[in-house]
Write an enzyme that holds these catalytic residues in place. Structure first.
Site, PDB file in Angstrom:
ATOM      1  CG  HIS A  69      33.964  40.625  36.980  1.00 35.12           C
ATOM      2  ND1 HIS A  69      32.911  41.302  36.432  1.00 35.12           N
ATOM      3  CD2 HIS A  69      33.499  40.132  38.161  1.00 35.12           C
ATOM      4  CE1 HIS A  69      31.866  41.231  37.243  1.00 35.12           C
ATOM      5  NE2 HIS A  69      32.196  40.509  38.300  1.00 35.12           N
ATOM      6  CD  GLU A  70      34.510  36.849  39.505  1.00 35.41           C
ATOM      7  OE1 GLU A  70      34.406  37.127  40.724  1.00 35.41           O
ATOM      8  OE2 GLU A  70      33.530  36.889  38.736  1.00 35.41           O
ATOM      9  CG  HIS A  73      34.345  41.079  42.779  1.00 33.52           C
ATOM     10  ND1 HIS A  73      33.419  42.050  43.094  1.00 33.52           N
ATOM     11  CD2 HIS A  73      33.873  40.462  41.663  1.00 33.52           C
ATOM     12  CE1 HIS A  73      32.434  42.023  42.211  1.00 33.52           C
ATOM     13  NE2 HIS A  73      32.690  41.066  41.330  1.00 33.52           N
TER      14      HIS A  73
END
Length: 164
Positions: A69-70, A73
């Site tokens: 998820h990170e 980004h």
């Protein structure tokens, strides 16, 4: 730093490089994150911060979902720039297409609430009891005064504390 997490960050970057056929600069990884957030991506600093306590308590899902998820980004920012939404279609494309994971915005890890000490202050009013945080109590010790809004008297530390 937990080696498995470092390896997972690297694996995510290798997957993105294979998918997009281009290199990506590796981020700095930090564990200076507390509270409810599992991870944070600082786009302009190319920095990932992770919550070590949540990692330890939810290692398997954290490695699979939170790290991807990170990283997604940072990859989305490096591919598409500043003008995209944090969890917009570009980020979702990376989560689904590159990592083959659901683009979940939030984790559902159980977060332990921090125990907080409150310092009890009083004034002459009936029910004139006020619970101060440690920070506000420190300010009083440094000379700051707080007044009761009803009687306008200075609040005085009672010597009592309570844990919430």
């Amino acid at each position: 730093m937990p080696e498995l997490l470092k390896q997972r960050v690297e694996t995510c970057y290798q997957q993105a490089e294979t998918f997009f056929k281009r290199p990506f600069p590796r981020p700095e990884v930090s564990f200076k994150l507390r509270g409810q957030k599992a991870g944070v991506a600082h786009l302009h600093e190319n920095l990932l911060r992770f919550n070590l306590q949540l990692y330890r308590e939810n290692q398997e899902d954290f490695l699979r979902q939170t790290v991807a998820h990170e990283v997604a980004h940072l990859v989305a920012h490096q591919l598409f720039g500043d003008r995209i939404q944090a969890h917009g279609e570009e980020w979702q494309l990376i989560m689904r297409g590159v990592y083959e994971l659901p683009p979940n915005r939030c984790h559902n890890y159980e977060v332990q609430r921090r125990v907080a000490t409150r310092y009890i202050y009083r004034c002459p009013c009936p029910q004139g009891e006020f619970a101060f945080t440690a920070q506000r109590h420190k300010l009083v010790r440094q000379g700051r005064r707080y007044l009761c809004k009803r009687c306008r008297e200075t609040l005085v530390y009672s010597g009592e504390t309570r844990v919430e």
